[in-house]
Design an enzyme around this catalytic site. Structure first.
Site, short mmCIF file in Angstrom:
data_model
loop_
_atom_site.label_atom_id
_atom_site.label_comp_id
_atom_site.label_asym_id
_atom_site.label_seq_id
_atom_site.Cartn_x
_atom_site.Cartn_y
_atom_site.Cartn_z
N CYS A 66 -37.17 -25.44 36.23
CA CYS A 66 -37.03 -26.36 35.48
C CYS A 66 -35.84 -26.92 34.65
CB CYS A 66 -38.06 -26.96 34.40
SG CYS A 66 -39.81 -26.47 35.29
C1 BEZ Z 1 -39.71 -22.55 36.33
O1 BEZ Z 1 -39.65 -23.68 35.73
O2 BEZ Z 1 -39.11 -21.77 36.08
C2 BEZ Z 1 -41.71 -22.40 36.55
C3 BEZ Z 1 -42.46 -22.83 35.97
C4 BEZ Z 1 -43.52 -22.85 36.44
C5 BEZ Z 1 -43.18 -21.79 37.36
C6 BEZ Z 1 -42.79 -21.00 37.65
C7 BEZ Z 1 -41.73 -20.73 37.55
#
Ligand code: BEZ
Length: 237
Positions: A66
Protein backbone atom coordinates in the site's frame (compact mmCIF):
# COMPACT_ATOMS: atom_id res chain seq x y z
CA UNK A 1 -14.46 -28.08 -24.24
CA UNK A 2 -16.84 -27.25 -27.10
CA UNK A 3 -18.47 -23.85 -27.30
CA UNK A 4 -21.83 -25.58 -27.04
CA UNK A 5 -20.99 -26.94 -23.63
CA UNK A 6 -20.06 -23.54 -22.20
CA UNK A 7 -22.86 -21.48 -23.77
CA UNK A 8 -26.22 -22.23 -22.28
CA UNK A 9 -29.14 -21.82 -24.66
CA UNK A 10 -31.75 -21.88 -21.93
CA UNK A 11 -32.75 -18.34 -21.14
CA UNK A 12 -32.40 -17.43 -17.44
CA UNK A 13 -35.49 -15.77 -15.98
CA UNK A 14 -34.99 -11.99 -16.09
CA UNK A 15 -34.44 -10.60 -12.60
CA UNK A 16 -34.98 -6.88 -12.10
CA UNK A 17 -32.20 -5.32 -10.01
CA UNK A 18 -33.21 -4.01 -6.61
CA UNK A 19 -31.36 -1.42 -4.55
CA UNK A 20 -30.54 -4.18 -2.08
CA UNK A 21 -28.67 -6.09 -4.86
CA UNK A 22 -25.90 -3.55 -4.53
CA UNK A 23 -23.34 -5.19 -6.78
CA UNK A 24 -21.92 -2.26 -8.69
CA UNK A 25 -22.07 -2.77 -12.43
CA UNK A 26 -20.49 -0.71 -15.19
CA UNK A 27 -22.72 2.21 -16.12
CA UNK A 28 -24.38 2.35 -12.69
CA UNK A 29 -24.43 5.59 -10.75
CA UNK A 30 -21.96 4.97 -7.92
CA UNK A 31 -23.29 5.24 -4.36
CA UNK A 32 -22.86 8.65 -2.78
CA UNK A 33 -21.47 8.92 0.77
CA UNK A 34 -20.15 11.43 3.25
CA UNK A 35 -16.88 10.71 5.02
CA UNK A 36 -13.91 12.18 6.83
CA UNK A 37 -10.78 12.34 4.73
CA UNK A 38 -7.27 13.65 5.20
CA UNK A 39 -8.43 16.83 3.41
CA UNK A 40 -11.54 17.23 5.60
CA UNK A 41 -15.10 15.93 5.32
CA UNK A 42 -16.45 15.28 1.82
CA UNK A 43 -19.69 14.42 0.14
CA UNK A 44 -18.42 12.08 -2.58
CA UNK A 45 -20.50 13.12 -5.61
CA UNK A 46 -19.97 16.82 -4.84
CA UNK A 47 -16.26 16.19 -4.39
CA UNK A 48 -16.02 14.55 -7.85
CA UNK A 49 -17.82 17.55 -9.35
CA UNK A 50 -17.13 18.01 -13.07
CA UNK A 51 -14.00 15.82 -12.99
CA UNK A 52 -13.54 12.06 -13.06
CA UNK A 53 -12.40 10.10 -10.01
CA UNK A 54 -9.91 7.30 -9.48
CA UNK A 55 -11.23 5.78 -6.23
CA UNK A 56 -9.01 3.02 -4.88
CA UNK A 57 -8.97 1.01 -1.67
CA UNK A 58 -6.16 -0.47 0.41
CA UNK A 59 -6.01 -3.21 3.00
CA UNK A 60 -4.46 -1.03 5.71
CA UNK A 61 -2.19 1.87 6.56
CA UNK A 62 1.48 1.09 7.36
CA UNK A 63 1.63 -1.91 5.01
CA UNK A 64 4.38 -2.22 2.42
CA UNK A 65 2.53 -2.73 -0.86
CA UNK A 66 0.00 0.00 0.00
CA UNK A 67 2.83 2.39 0.81
CA UNK A 68 4.28 1.96 -2.70
CA UNK A 69 0.84 2.37 -4.31
CA UNK A 70 0.10 5.57 -2.38
CA UNK A 71 3.53 6.89 -3.35
CA UNK A 72 3.03 6.00 -7.01
CA UNK A 73 -0.36 7.72 -7.13
CA UNK A 74 1.18 10.82 -5.59
CA UNK A 75 4.14 10.78 -8.03
CA UNK A 76 1.63 10.58 -10.91
CA UNK A 77 -0.50 13.49 -9.68
CA UNK A 78 0.37 15.67 -12.71
CA UNK A 79 -0.66 12.79 -15.01
CA UNK A 80 -4.04 12.47 -13.28
CA UNK A 81 -4.58 16.26 -13.35
CA UNK A 82 -3.73 16.40 -17.07
CA UNK A 83 -6.49 13.85 -17.68
CA UNK A 84 -9.07 15.64 -15.49
CA UNK A 85 -9.07 12.80 -12.95
CA UNK A 86 -8.90 13.19 -9.16
CA UNK A 87 -7.36 10.33 -7.14
CA UNK A 88 -8.92 9.43 -3.79
CA UNK A 89 -7.77 6.52 -1.61
CA UNK A 90 -9.49 4.57 1.17
CA UNK A 91 -8.47 2.22 3.89
CA UNK A 92 -10.39 1.06 6.92
CA UNK A 93 -8.31 3.17 9.32
CA UNK A 94 -8.81 6.59 10.94
CA UNK A 95 -7.79 10.02 9.68
CA UNK A 96 -5.19 10.25 12.47
CA UNK A 97 -3.59 6.97 11.32
CA UNK A 98 -3.70 8.16 7.71
CA UNK A 99 -1.85 11.38 8.66
CA UNK A 100 0.95 9.44 10.39
CA UNK A 101 1.18 7.00 7.48
CA UNK A 102 1.34 9.81 4.87
CA UNK A 103 4.56 10.99 6.59
CA UNK A 104 6.02 7.53 5.95
CA UNK A 105 4.75 7.48 2.36
CA UNK A 106 6.35 10.86 1.69
CA UNK A 107 9.63 9.83 3.34
CA UNK A 108 9.99 6.43 1.73
CA UNK A 109 8.51 7.15 -1.72
CA UNK A 110 10.12 10.56 -2.19
CA UNK A 111 6.87 12.42 -2.78
CA UNK A 112 4.41 14.86 -1.20
CA UNK A 113 1.01 13.21 -1.09
CA UNK A 114 -1.77 15.79 -1.61
CA UNK A 115 -4.87 13.80 -2.61
CA UNK A 116 -7.45 12.79 0.02
CA UNK A 117 -7.55 9.42 1.78
CA UNK A 118 -10.94 8.42 3.13
CA UNK A 119 -11.15 7.17 6.72
CA UNK A 120 -13.46 4.20 7.05
CA UNK A 121 -12.87 2.65 10.48
CA UNK A 122 -16.48 1.44 10.75
CA UNK A 123 -16.26 -0.17 7.24
CA UNK A 124 -19.33 1.76 6.06
CA UNK A 125 -17.93 2.70 2.66
CA UNK A 126 -15.94 -0.52 2.21
CA UNK A 127 -19.22 -2.42 2.57
CA UNK A 128 -21.15 0.00 0.32
CA UNK A 129 -18.58 -0.50 -2.47
CA UNK A 130 -18.05 -4.23 -1.78
CA UNK A 131 -14.36 -3.70 -1.04
CA UNK A 132 -14.45 -6.39 1.66
CA UNK A 133 -13.95 -9.88 0.31
CA UNK A 134 -14.39 -12.03 3.43
CA UNK A 135 -12.34 -14.95 2.13
CA UNK A 136 -9.40 -12.49 2.00
CA UNK A 137 -10.22 -10.51 5.15
CA UNK A 138 -13.31 -9.61 7.19
CA UNK A 139 -12.03 -6.12 8.00
CA UNK A 140 -9.38 -5.04 5.51
CA UNK A 141 -10.38 -3.86 2.04
CA UNK A 142 -8.96 -5.58 -1.02
CA UNK A 143 -7.34 -3.45 -3.75
CA UNK A 144 -10.42 -2.19 -5.58
CA UNK A 145 -10.26 0.37 -8.37
CA UNK A 146 -13.25 2.41 -9.48
CA UNK A 147 -12.94 4.82 -12.40
CA UNK A 148 -15.95 7.13 -12.16
CA UNK A 149 -16.92 9.76 -14.74
CA UNK A 150 -18.30 13.25 -14.15
CA UNK A 151 -21.87 11.88 -14.44
CA UNK A 152 -20.93 9.70 -11.43
CA UNK A 153 -21.22 6.57 -13.57
CA UNK A 154 -18.92 3.61 -12.98
CA UNK A 155 -16.74 3.26 -16.09
CA UNK A 156 -14.24 0.62 -14.98
CA UNK A 157 -13.63 -1.58 -11.99
CA UNK A 158 -10.68 -3.83 -11.19
CA UNK A 159 -9.95 -5.88 -8.11
CA UNK A 160 -6.43 -6.85 -7.12
CA UNK A 161 -5.52 -9.20 -4.30
CA UNK A 162 -3.80 -7.99 -1.15
CA UNK A 163 -0.46 -9.43 -2.18
CA UNK A 164 -0.12 -7.71 -5.58
CA UNK A 165 0.20 -3.97 -6.21
CA UNK A 166 -1.69 -2.33 -9.06
CA UNK A 167 -0.23 -1.43 -12.46
CA UNK A 168 -0.52 2.35 -12.67
CA UNK A 169 0.46 2.43 -16.36
CA UNK A 170 -2.71 0.44 -17.01
CA UNK A 171 -4.80 2.78 -14.88
CA UNK A 172 -3.63 5.80 -16.91
CA UNK A 173 -3.96 3.86 -20.18
CA UNK A 174 -7.55 2.86 -19.53
CA UNK A 175 -8.47 6.44 -18.55
CA UNK A 176 -6.99 7.61 -21.87
CA UNK A 177 -8.87 4.88 -23.69
CA UNK A 178 -12.23 5.67 -22.06
CA UNK A 179 -11.89 9.38 -22.77
CA UNK A 180 -10.77 8.74 -26.38
CA UNK A 181 -13.68 6.35 -26.90
CA UNK A 182 -16.18 8.89 -25.53
CA UNK A 183 -14.82 11.80 -27.55
CA UNK A 184 -14.37 10.03 -30.88
CA UNK A 185 -17.10 7.34 -30.90
CA UNK A 186 -14.56 4.56 -31.37
CA UNK A 187 -13.53 1.37 -29.59
CA UNK A 188 -9.90 0.62 -28.77
CA UNK A 189 -8.06 -2.64 -29.45
CA UNK A 190 -5.97 -4.80 -27.15
CA UNK A 191 -3.01 -2.97 -25.63
CA UNK A 192 -4.09 0.30 -27.31
CA UNK A 193 -1.98 3.34 -26.57
CA UNK A 194 -2.68 6.95 -27.58
CA UNK A 195 -1.66 7.34 -31.24
CA UNK A 196 -2.50 3.72 -32.19
CA UNK A 197 -5.28 2.86 -34.65
CA UNK A 198 -8.82 2.81 -33.27
CA UNK A 199 -11.71 0.47 -34.13
CA UNK A 200 -15.04 1.52 -35.64
CA UNK A 201 -17.77 -0.09 -33.51
CA UNK A 202 -19.98 -2.62 -35.33
CA UNK A 203 -23.02 -0.42 -34.51
CA UNK A 204 -21.70 2.15 -37.05
CA UNK A 205 -22.58 1.20 -40.65
CA UNK A 206 -20.06 1.65 -43.47
CA UNK A 207 -22.13 4.57 -44.83
CA UNK A 208 -22.12 6.27 -41.42
CA UNK A 209 -18.42 5.53 -40.98
CA UNK A 210 -17.61 7.27 -44.33
CA UNK A 211 -19.24 10.45 -42.99
CA UNK A 212 -17.82 10.18 -39.49
CA UNK A 213 -14.30 9.31 -40.57
CA UNK A 214 -13.62 11.26 -43.79
CA UNK A 215 -9.93 10.36 -43.47
CA UNK A 216 -10.97 6.81 -44.52
CA UNK A 217 -10.72 3.47 -42.76
CA UNK A 218 -9.50 -0.06 -43.42
CA UNK A 219 -11.90 -2.99 -43.53
CA UNK A 220 -10.01 -6.10 -42.38
CA UNK A 221 -13.26 -8.00 -41.87
CA UNK A 222 -16.78 -6.56 -42.12
CA UNK A 223 -16.79 -6.47 -38.30
CA UNK A 224 -13.17 -5.30 -37.91
CA UNK A 225 -12.55 -1.82 -39.30
CA UNK A 226 -9.65 0.32 -38.17
CA UNK A 227 -9.27 4.06 -38.39
CA UNK A 228 -6.46 6.50 -37.71
CA UNK A 229 -7.96 9.15 -35.44
CA UNK A 230 -4.70 10.92 -34.67
CA UNK A 231 -5.16 13.85 -37.07
CA UNK A 232 -8.57 14.72 -35.61
CA UNK A 233 -8.30 13.02 -32.23
CA UNK A 234 -10.29 14.65 -29.47
CA UNK A 235 -9.03 13.67 -26.05
CA UNK A 236 -11.97 14.96 -23.98
CA UNK A 237 -9.68 15.65 -20.98
C1 BEZ B 1 0.53 -4.60 1.84
O1 BEZ B 1 -0.10 -3.60 1.47
O2 BEZ B 1 1.73 -4.60 1.86
C2 BEZ B 1 -0.21 -5.83 2.24
C3 BEZ B 1 -1.43 -5.75 2.86
C4 BEZ B 1 -2.07 -6.90 3.25
C5 BEZ B 1 -1.48 -8.15 3.00
C6 BEZ B 1 -0.25 -8.22 2.36
C7 BEZ B 1 0.40 -7.06 1.98
Amino acid sequence: MSLKSVVSHSKPAFKARKDSDMTLLLGDTVPDFTADTTLGPISFHDWIGEDWAFFFSHPADFTPVCTTEMGRTSQLSAEFTARGVKPIGLSTDTVEEHFKWIEDVNDTQNTTLRFPIVADPDLKIAKLYEMLHPSESETAAVRSVFIIDSDKKLRLTMTYPMSVGRNFDEILRVIDALKTSDANGVALPADWRPGDLAIIPPSVSDDEAKIKFPQGFDTIRSYLRTVDITPSQKDNA
